[in-house]
Design a protein around this motif. Structure first.
Motif, PDB file in Angstrom:
ATOM      1  N   GLY A   1       0.841  -1.284  -0.033  1.00  8.76           N
ATOM      2  CA  GLY A   1       0.119  -0.130  -0.112  1.00  8.76           C
ATOM      3  C   GLY A   1       0.838   1.425  -0.072  1.00  8.76           C
ATOM      4  N   TYR A   2       2.164   1.329   0.026  1.00 14.07           N
ATOM      5  CA  TYR A   2       2.972   2.404  -0.009  1.00 14.07           C
ATOM      6  C   TYR A   2       4.468   1.946  -0.623  1.00 14.07           C
ATOM      7  N   LEU A   3       5.235   3.103  -0.919  1.00 12.38           N
ATOM      8  CA  LEU A   3       6.454   2.787  -1.191  1.00 12.38           C
ATOM      9  C   LEU A   3       7.036   4.119  -0.541  1.00 12.38           C
ATOM     10  N   PHE A   4       8.522   3.728   0.069  1.00 12.72           N
ATOM     11  CA  PHE A   4       9.366   4.799   0.399  1.00 12.72           C
ATOM     12  C   PHE A   4      10.398   5.038  -0.282  1.00 12.72           C
ATOM     13  N   LEU A   5      10.828   6.395  -0.787  1.00 15.40           N
ATOM     14  CA  LEU A   5      11.957   6.593  -1.568  1.00 15.40           C
ATOM     15  C   LEU A   5      12.868   7.647  -1.038  1.00 15.40           C
ATOM     16  N   PRO A   6      13.949   7.244  -0.158  1.00 17.17           N
ATOM     17  CA  PRO A   6      14.547   8.335   0.633  1.00 17.17           C
ATOM     18  C   PRO A   6      15.342   9.142  -0.252  1.00 17.17           C
ATOM     19  N   SER A   7      15.478  10.316   0.091  1.00 20.81           N
ATOM     20  CA  SER A   7      16.293  11.341  -0.724  1.00 20.81           C
ATOM     21  C   SER A   7      15.873  11.556  -2.115  1.00 20.81           C
ATOM     22  N   THR A   8      14.844  11.588  -2.399  1.00 19.63           N
ATOM     23  CA  THR A   8      14.334  11.787  -3.734  1.00 19.63           C
ATOM     24  C   THR A   8      14.698  13.108  -4.416  1.00 19.63           C
ATOM     25  N   PHE A   9      14.613  14.096  -3.465  1.00 18.55           N
ATOM     26  CA  PHE A   9      14.760  15.390  -3.843  1.00 18.55           C
ATOM     27  C   PHE A   9      16.233  15.759  -3.038  1.00 18.55           C
ATOM     28  N   SER A  10      17.124  16.687  -3.685  1.00 21.30           N
ATOM     29  CA  SER A  10      18.217  17.137  -2.914  1.00 21.30           C
ATOM     30  C   SER A  10      17.924  18.131  -2.169  1.00 21.30           C
ATOM     31  N   ALA A  11      19.017  18.392  -1.283  1.00 22.51           N
ATOM     32  CA  ALA A  11      19.167  19.408   0.014  1.00 22.51           C
ATOM     33  C   ALA A  11      18.813  20.663  -0.810  1.00 22.51           C
ATOM     34  N   GLU A  12      19.339  20.972  -2.049  1.00 19.62           N
ATOM     35  CA  GLU A  12      19.141  22.425  -2.623  1.00 19.62           C
ATOM     36  C   GLU A  12      17.949  22.477  -3.077  1.00 19.62           C
TER      37      GLU A  12
ATOM     38  N   ILE B   1      15.119  21.059  -1.632  1.00 16.01           N
ATOM     39  CA  ILE B   1      14.313  21.283  -0.484  1.00 16.01           C
ATOM     40  C   ILE B   1      14.428  22.628   0.031  1.00 16.01           C
ATOM     41  N   ALA B   2      15.732  23.236   0.019  1.00 18.14           N
ATOM     42  CA  ALA B   2      15.907  24.770   0.461  1.00 18.14           C
ATOM     43  C   ALA B   2      15.121  25.389  -0.304  1.00 18.14           C
ATOM     44  N   VAL B   3      14.647  25.293  -1.705  1.00 19.53           N
ATOM     45  CA  VAL B   3      13.979  26.165  -2.518  1.00 19.53           C
ATOM     46  C   VAL B   3      12.649  26.061  -1.883  1.00 19.53           C
ATOM     47  N   LEU B   4      12.207  24.993  -1.659  1.00 18.59           N
ATOM     48  CA  LEU B   4      10.809  24.846  -1.180  1.00 18.59           C
ATOM     49  C   LEU B   4      10.544  25.515   0.378  1.00 18.59           C
ATOM     50  N   LYS B   5      11.458  25.131   1.021  1.00 17.57           N
ATOM     51  CA  LYS B   5      11.451  25.321   2.352  1.00 17.57           C
ATOM     52  C   LYS B   5      11.330  27.175   2.460  1.00 17.57           C
ATOM     53  N   GLY B   6      12.449  27.552   1.845  1.00 16.72           N
ATOM     54  CA  GLY B   6      12.498  29.033   1.750  1.00 16.72           C
ATOM     55  C   GLY B   6      11.154  29.909   1.186  1.00 16.72           C
ATOM     56  N   GLU B   7      10.329  29.173   0.621  1.00 17.97           N
ATOM     57  CA  GLU B   7       8.887  29.800   0.364  1.00 17.97           C
ATOM     58  C   GLU B   7       7.907  29.748   1.569  1.00 17.97           C
ATOM     59  N   LEU B   8       7.848  28.913   2.450  1.00 11.60           N
ATOM     60  CA  LEU B   8       7.068  28.550   3.364  1.00 11.60           C
ATOM     61  C   LEU B   8       6.595  29.703   4.475  1.00 11.60           C
TER      62      LEU B   8
END
Lengths: 271, 271
Positions: free
Chosen positions: B15-26, B28-35
């Motif tokens: 019922g699920y799949l886990f894919l660690p570290s699919t997006f890079s730290a850079e 994620i930083a772009v998205l977090k910067g918008e929060l």
């Protein structure tokens, strides 16, 4: 049961020690078998959650239940504490924290010694907790969380939280928790029923609500060096004990012997 | 980004799949910067906890924030969904679930499709969630919990919970949760920011409050096969979208290009 020098050094450095599977499944079954009878009692010692139903903490069960009395005098509980506190100890508090399936509520971030100093006038932090998991503790059923090395901070400023839960507690502010956790991280030791956790009385800890369908019962024995007994008797005797007699340990197989005797009595009664 | 046959089989079975570290730290930083900018907005889409302050969910950020629009069209989000749902998809819901440090509250046990069927008349469970961790998710900050294989149960009976939290939800009863968890166990996938979790729309899940001092923000994109679009428009458009146009994916490096453009604009403005 003796701690090694490495374990003593780890306790001093990190503020806690985790010893998985210290009690056997048979011994844990003996203790768990007593819980329904204890939790069903309508007495002051059995403290409920805000819903007034689910048990939050059963205090002082060693005073009214033989199996829990044996646990409170068990060499696997008391001998390591005598080693770490360097001398004879008495039991300052005895709690069965239920953290019931679905209903078990949060314990906010706090230091136990903060409460013992403020409410009970315990002179020094020469006291500690030793906990036994009566259920498996996992990431999903409200595990106990520690901030490693926070016990080196001494007694931190705290506010008396009378609102969040049914039980009054001296809790730490958010800024302090953020600072300590950024320094030391947060750990949530998990393991099977029968595991033992020892932790320093100034170690900062908390536990989230249990939203899982599985109980997460932990017994906490808070032991204090007999010289360091409390000076103020503001809280009820069943919360902060006043008998400072040094604990004498029972035999290592006492829980299994208790089970045997109980079975024999049951058989005799049935004849 | 293509899932392997083994991954597709695992998703179907568990019922699920886990894919660690699919997006890079850079990225994620772009998205977090918008929060901060999104969470500061006083608009219907930004739903707060019962305290009226901490953000619980920001809905439909892809409609008013360019970085989150790109995420909603990202090939690493959309292509696996197209594979699993076997065709073109549209975005049914888009949520940034904040689960803020200290304040982030519980999500009770539920199935997403339960709500989509009852409230939105989505014909079939040909829809799923794909989630990105914007923070590290660990055992201590309110991780998402799944009951593996529960998605095979179809739509389970549920009650409309209007009280526990600030957000109405069709939640499952305790007996059902106990039965399913005793069968399938409970898992709490944890991993670094940038990890991706895909899960079936009938998979039973929940998450406890976050008592840690660390935020635990996860973005959830709920994608639905275009043929399976909702039939009832009872909930606001920004909760259950009504644009059933198939999503066209953007370039794989679009988040980094967005950052570059933003920096260039900032530099130009500063000149």
């Amino acid at each position: 049961m003796k701690l090694t020098d490495a374990q003593i050094a780890e306790f001093d450095r990190e503020g806690y020690l985790f010893l998985p599977s210290t009690f056997s499944a048979e011994e844990i079954a003996v203790l768990k078998g007593e819980l329904p009878g204890i939790f069903a009692q309508e007495r002051d010692e059995v403290w409920r959650e805000q819903d007034g139903k689910a048990v939050r903490t059963a205090f002082a069960a060693h005073h009214y239940n033989e199996a829990f009395r044996l646990l409170g005098h068990h060499p696997r509980m008391i001998e390591p504490v005598q080693q770490l506190l360097d001398g004879p100890v008495y039991i300052h508090q005895y709690k069965i924290n239920a953290k019931a399936a679905f209903d078990g509520d949060v314990w906010q971030w706090h230091q136990d010694y903060g409460t013992w100093a403020r409410d009970d006038q315990m002179p020094e932090a020469r006291a500690m907790n030793i906990a036994v998991f009566l259920d498996e503790v996992s990431a999903v059923n409200g595990p106990l969380m520690f901030i490693p090395r926070s016990h080196k901070q001494g007694v931190l400023e705290a506010g008396h939280d009378l609102e969040t839960t049914s039980y009054p507690l001296w809790t730490l502010d958010r800024k302090t928790i953020r600072r300590l956790a950024d320094e030391g991280g947060i750990v949530a030791p998990t393991g099977p029923a029968g595991s033992v956790l020892m932790f320093h009385s100034t170690l900062v800890h908390a536990s989230p609500p249990n939203i899982s369908p599985w109980d997460r019962t932990i017994v906490y024995i808070s032991a204090c060096h007999v010289d360091n007994h409390i000076r103020q008797f503001k809280r009820p005797e069943w919360v902060a004990h006043r008998d400072f007699t040094p604990i004498e340990v029972v035999e290592d197989d006492s829980l299994l012997r208790f089970r045997q005797q109980k079975q024999q009595s049951a058989n005799t009664a049935a004849e």
